[in-house]
Design a protein around this motif. Structure first.
Motif, mmCIF file in Angstrom:
data_model
loop_
_atom_site.group_PDB
_atom_site.id
_atom_site.type_symbol
_atom_site.label_atom_id
_atom_site.label_comp_id
_atom_site.label_asym_id
_atom_site.label_seq_id
_atom_site.Cartn_x
_atom_site.Cartn_y
_atom_site.Cartn_z
ATOM 1 N N GLU A 66 42.701 -54.124 -55.816
ATOM 2 C CA GLU A 66 43.931 -54.290 -55.537
ATOM 3 C C GLU A 66 44.829 -53.920 -54.629
ATOM 4 O O GLU A 66 45.453 -54.465 -53.940
ATOM 5 C CB GLU A 66 45.528 -54.888 -56.878
ATOM 6 N N VAL A 67 44.423 -52.241 -54.345
ATOM 7 C CA VAL A 67 45.145 -51.630 -53.261
ATOM 8 C C VAL A 67 44.475 -52.142 -52.180
ATOM 9 O O VAL A 67 45.139 -52.024 -51.129
ATOM 10 C CB VAL A 67 44.454 -50.101 -53.814
ATOM 11 N N THR A 68 42.921 -52.245 -52.180
ATOM 12 C CA THR A 68 42.809 -52.793 -50.503
ATOM 13 C C THR A 68 42.931 -54.120 -50.205
ATOM 14 O O THR A 68 43.555 -53.932 -49.733
ATOM 15 C CB THR A 68 41.182 -53.014 -51.040
ATOM 16 N N GLY A 69 43.425 -55.005 -51.614
ATOM 17 C CA GLY A 69 44.007 -56.163 -50.444
ATOM 18 C C GLY A 69 45.819 -55.570 -50.189
ATOM 19 O O GLY A 69 45.789 -56.456 -49.959
ATOM 20 N N GLU A 70 46.510 -54.622 -50.934
ATOM 21 C CA GLU A 70 47.639 -54.044 -50.873
ATOM 22 C C GLU A 70 47.474 -54.110 -49.296
ATOM 23 O O GLU A 70 48.484 -53.764 -48.506
ATOM 24 C CB GLU A 70 48.556 -53.770 -51.338
ATOM 25 N N ASN A 71 46.746 -52.815 -48.871
ATOM 26 C CA ASN A 71 46.734 -52.220 -47.451
ATOM 27 C C ASN A 71 46.216 -53.039 -46.506
ATOM 28 O O ASN A 71 45.942 -52.583 -44.853
ATOM 29 C CB ASN A 71 45.962 -51.327 -47.849
ATOM 30 N N ARG A 90 37.301 -45.009 -47.038
ATOM 31 C CA ARG A 90 37.582 -43.738 -46.931
ATOM 32 C C ARG A 90 39.179 -43.807 -48.542
ATOM 33 O O ARG A 90 39.141 -42.847 -49.160
ATOM 34 C CB ARG A 90 37.758 -43.357 -45.920
ATOM 35 N N ASP A 91 39.338 -44.325 -48.155
ATOM 36 C CA ASP A 91 40.802 -44.594 -48.568
ATOM 37 C C ASP A 91 40.252 -44.951 -50.558
ATOM 38 O O ASP A 91 41.224 -44.395 -51.593
ATOM 39 C CB ASP A 91 41.700 -46.587 -48.595
ATOM 40 N N LEU A 92 39.338 -45.836 -50.340
ATOM 41 C CA LEU A 92 38.500 -45.886 -52.229
ATOM 42 C C LEU A 92 38.166 -45.043 -52.447
ATOM 43 O O LEU A 92 38.227 -44.607 -54.213
ATOM 44 C CB LEU A 92 37.042 -47.585 -52.203
ATOM 45 N N PHE A 93 37.001 -44.278 -51.614
ATOM 46 C CA PHE A 93 36.313 -43.175 -51.677
ATOM 47 C C PHE A 93 37.303 -42.072 -52.314
ATOM 48 O O PHE A 93 37.256 -41.274 -53.480
ATOM 49 C CB PHE A 93 35.462 -41.965 -50.657
#
Length: 200
Positions: A66-71, A90-93
């Protein structure tokens, strides 16, 4: 809106209390009764948010997705597919680094359970589709060669990412080491792609 916010806060409270118990006692040793007592909710309330105890662990992966989708809008502003992808990973890590203990616990428990593995594959498939969308757009913009199937490149990158997570979960490495290893391997793949086509 306020009601929705309260629901989200309650779900997060259940999640936090459950995770704390998992850390203290081990996932297998924690009951739903203990979770509901710890966070002060009825068993029925727990089931409104999580159909079973294992769903709490799967929620971490879903939150990452969800965070990835929001970004995605933010990623769209970045020039070049390589930088977009590296920023996304990098955001995920970074999210895993913040919750390193929970992330390692989650990965370990998912590997132990065929049921959880099945559900995790659904998350992986959604993640691959998200990557495929970014790569497909890059092909339309001539940032990736068209002879490559974007879905195949997405699967390779997702595989590289999940390999990094699995190796990290089984080691004593810090999250930054996991990210550094991923980025080295990402460069190998990227150099291989550059040898076959003209793109940055």
């Amino acid at each position: 809106m306020l009601r929705q916010q309260r629901k989200q806060e309650l779900k997060e409270r259940i999640f936090r209390h459950a995770v704390q118990l998992f850390r203290e006692k081990g996932f297998a040793n924690v009951t739903i009764d203990e979770i509901t007592q710890s966070c002060g909710v009825a068993k029925g309330t727990f089931y409104n948010y999580f159909p079973r105890k294992e769903a709490i662990l799967l929620d971490l992966g879903q939150m990452q997705l969800e965070v990835t989708g929001e970004n995605l809008e933010r990623y769209a502003l970045i020039n070049g597919i390589k930088e977009k992808l590296l920023t996304l990973f990098r955001d995920l890590f970074q999210k895993y680094a913040v919750n390193a203990g929970l992330a390692k616990l989650t990965i370990t428990e998912i590997l132990r359970s065929p049921l959880l593995m099945q559900e995790e594959f659904n998350v992986i498939n959604k993640f691959e589709k998200l990557l495929d969308g970014l790569l497909n757009e890059a092909q339309r913009q001539k940032q990736l060669p068209s002879y490559l199937a974007s879905a195949d490149v997405a699967a390779v990158l997702a595989g590289l990412y999940f390999h990094a997570l699995l190796a990290w979960a089984a080691s004593v490495e810090e999250a930054w080491q996991m990210q550094a290893g991923f980025e080295r391997r990402f460069e190998v793949i990227w150099e291989g792609l550059k040898m076959r086509g003209e793109f940055a």
